[in-house]
Design a protein around this motif. Structure first.
Motif, short mmCIF file in Angstrom:
data_model
loop_
_atom_site.label_atom_id
_atom_site.label_comp_id
_atom_site.label_asym_id
_atom_site.label_seq_id
_atom_site.Cartn_x
_atom_site.Cartn_y
_atom_site.Cartn_z
N SER A 4 0.79 -1.24 -0.15
CA SER A 4 0.02 0.09 0.06
C SER A 4 0.96 0.95 -0.04
O SER A 4 0.44 2.21 -0.57
N SER A 6 -7.61 4.82 -3.90
CA SER A 6 -8.44 3.57 -3.62
C SER A 6 -7.81 2.30 -3.37
O SER A 6 -8.27 1.29 -2.71
N ALA A 7 -6.78 2.07 -4.04
CA ALA A 7 -5.85 0.95 -4.37
C ALA A 7 -5.29 0.78 -2.66
O ALA A 7 -5.38 -0.47 -2.07
N SER A 24 -6.32 1.96 -0.26
CA SER A 24 -7.43 1.86 0.94
C SER A 24 -7.87 0.37 0.86
O SER A 24 -7.99 -0.37 1.88
N SER A 25 -7.94 -0.35 -0.36
CA SER A 25 -8.41 -1.71 -0.31
C SER A 25 -7.40 -2.51 0.10
O SER A 25 -7.72 -3.57 0.88
N ASP A 29 -7.70 -2.14 4.01
CA ASP A 29 -9.02 -3.29 4.25
C ASP A 29 -8.58 -4.44 4.36
O ASP A 29 -9.09 -5.22 5.26
N ALA A 30 -7.81 -5.14 3.36
CA ALA A 30 -7.45 -6.66 3.32
C ALA A 30 -6.60 -6.68 4.57
O ALA A 30 -6.88 -7.82 5.26
N GLU A 71 -15.31 -4.95 9.40
CA GLU A 71 -15.70 -4.25 8.06
C GLU A 71 -16.45 -2.89 8.66
O GLU A 71 -16.37 -1.76 8.36
N GLY A 109 -20.01 -1.22 -2.69
CA GLY A 109 -18.65 -1.40 -2.18
C GLY A 109 -18.61 -2.73 -1.67
O GLY A 109 -19.50 -3.31 -1.00
N PHE A 110 -17.44 -3.09 -1.63
CA PHE A 110 -17.03 -4.48 -1.58
C PHE A 110 -17.10 -4.66 0.16
O PHE A 110 -17.65 -5.97 0.47
#
Length: 476
Positions: free
Chosen positions: A306, A313-314, A316-317, A320-321, A392, A443-444
């Motif tokens: 990251s 956005s990448a 942030s993903s 989150d992971a 989440e 959103g995922f």
């Protein structure tokens, strides 16, 4: 006599006048009398009249069987006292009654007093004889039962599977136990110990060095023999290289009975199980550390990745992971430390998870996190998706619910009623946009929450009142 009125006497006399005189004498003394004149009639009377208590028998009865033969036949039918009468005192006449159980021999020139006294004595002798026979029968029965009991005991003693030893304890001048003598042992004793011909011998003769190798054995046996108590213990019996389970008891001071079982194989099996469990614990600990290290490596790789990206956005993903991996790592750690690998405390797990998640964000300094988590014990298959749902929704609240604000409250609640669990995550932030449809989110993160709620056999709904309130209801 006290019971004269109830006594019935049979007079066997072939001379009618003599019989009448005898009957008068007896009746005046309150006896009931019946008379017959032959041995055959006497035998018939005994057979048909069970109330006759005594027989006065003349030896010479004329034709037919004489008094001695009649007496023998009568005694074969019934046991009762017989007093013989005769007018002859010759030796050969008297010897005719030898071998016949009789209770008197009276000459016919008797007086009334002699006859009465002879009858009373006959009754007393007969009663004494009957009591003696009864006593003898009781003694014989007691002896028989004792023999049967001894046979049963001996059979049990010899065939019991546990070793058995009856011993006498020996003490020194200061009442310290120093030895004991084998008084009796069973077959199992020989088989279990391999010792032979020990009866009458001291244990220090049979097993040299035992006092030095197992001094505690003498202490326990001595204590039991002195106090008349009972004890049970296990001992590593060094002279014979075996482990024994021993029960010892004393009913008489100075003596004891010991029964024992060879538990060497059981002890060896227990030690092997302990060793295997220790190896398993060591292996689990090693696996645990490796799994945690691998999860930490994954989190570090996601963090490094990251940092290398420019697209927010990448980034942030990936963050989150990383947060999701962290949630699973917390659950794994709690499961490992729990005594039950399948179930752990919700309060212990979820409180730690919430603290881990909140600790990532700088905003934690001005936010108040309230936790109302019931102390439930849930299956790990429920806790794992539940933890990811909290991750989440709590992460989403920390990121988006308080832009430009210097304080706020996030509340996490978990409760259970019957078989229904309820998880609520709410905040007093800016709320969720009306454009977001919780039933079909784009959103995922919310998609993942929906899938996890469905996995739990539950539902999720959103209330937009003074912030955002997510309610997940599931089967617990």
């Amino acid at each position: 006599m006290k019971d004269n009125r109830c006594k019935k006497i049979l007079i066997v006399e072939d001379e009618k006048v003599t019989a009448r005189v005898e009957a008068d004498i007896l009746e005046r003394n309150n006896y009931e009398v019946t008379t017959v004149c032959s041995g055959e009639d006497a035998l018939e009377a005994i057979k048909t009249d069970p109330s006759i208590d005594l027989v006065i028998m003349d030896i010479n009865l004329g034709e037919g069987i004489d008094g001695t033969e009649a007496a023998k036949h009568i005694l074969e039918v019934r046991r009762l006292p017989i007093v013989f009468l005769t007018s002859h005192a010759e030796r050969e006449i008297v010897e005719k009654v030898h071998g016949i159980t009789r209770y008197g021999y009276v000459l016919k020139d008797y007086g009334a007093f002699v006859l009465q006294s002879s009858i009373e004595m006959a009754f007393e002798l007969f009663e004494a004889h009957m009591q003696l026979e009864k006593k003898n029968e009781e003694l014989i029965e007691t002896y028989r039962k004792r023999q049967e009991s001894e046979v049963r005991y001996h059979s049990l003693f010899q065939n019991m599977l546990d070793g058995f030893a009856y011993c006498r304890m020996l003490f020194d001048d200061h009442d310290r136990p120093v030895d004991f003598v084998y008084l009796d042992v069973n077959q199992a004793f020989d088989q279990l110990t391999g010792l032979k011909d020990v009866i009458g011998k001291r244990v220090t003769e049979v097993i040299p060095g035992i006092r030095e190798l197992n001094p505690e054995l003498f202490e326990i046996y001595g204590r039991v023999a002195s106090k008349g108590s009972s004890e049970k213990f296990e001992i590593d019996f060094k002279p014979l290289a075996m482990c024994l389970s021993v029960s010892v008891h004393s009913n008489e001071k100075g003596y004891f009975v010991a029964t024992f079982e060879n538990i060497t194989e059981r002890r060896q099996a227990e030690e092997k199980i302990k060793s295997l469990l220790a190896e398993k614990e060591l292996l689990l600990r090693e696996v645990h550390h490796r799994v945690k290290n691998n999860m930490n490596v994954i989190m570090s790789l996601l963090s490094l990745q990251s940092q290398a990206l420019k697209d927010q956005s990448a980034v942030s993903s990936l963050e989150d992971a990383r947060s999701r991996v962290q949630s699973m790592m917390v659950l794994y750690d709690k499961l490992y430390r729990s005594s039950d690998f399948r179930k752990i405390s919700t309060r212990e797990y979820l409180s730690a998870l919430i603290d881990e998640i909140v600790g990532i964000f700088p905003a934690r300094r001005f936010l108040t996190i309230e936790k109302h988590i019931d102390d439930l014990v849930l299956d790990s298959e429920i806790l794992s998706p539940l933890g990811m749902i909290i991750n989440e929704l709590l992460t989403n609240a920390m990121k988006h619910s308080f832009p430009g604000r210097d304080k706020g409250i996030i509340t996490v609640s978990l409760s259970k009623k019957d078989n229904e669990g309820t998880l609520i995550i709410e905040d007093n932030g800016i709320g969720v946009s009306e454009t977001i449809d919780i039933a079909a989110p784009e959103g995922f993160g919310l998609q993942l929450v929906g899938m996890l709620a469905e996995q739990l056999g539950g539902t999720i709904r959103l209330e937009r009142q003074k912030g955002a309130k997510f309610i997940v209801e599931f089967k617990a």
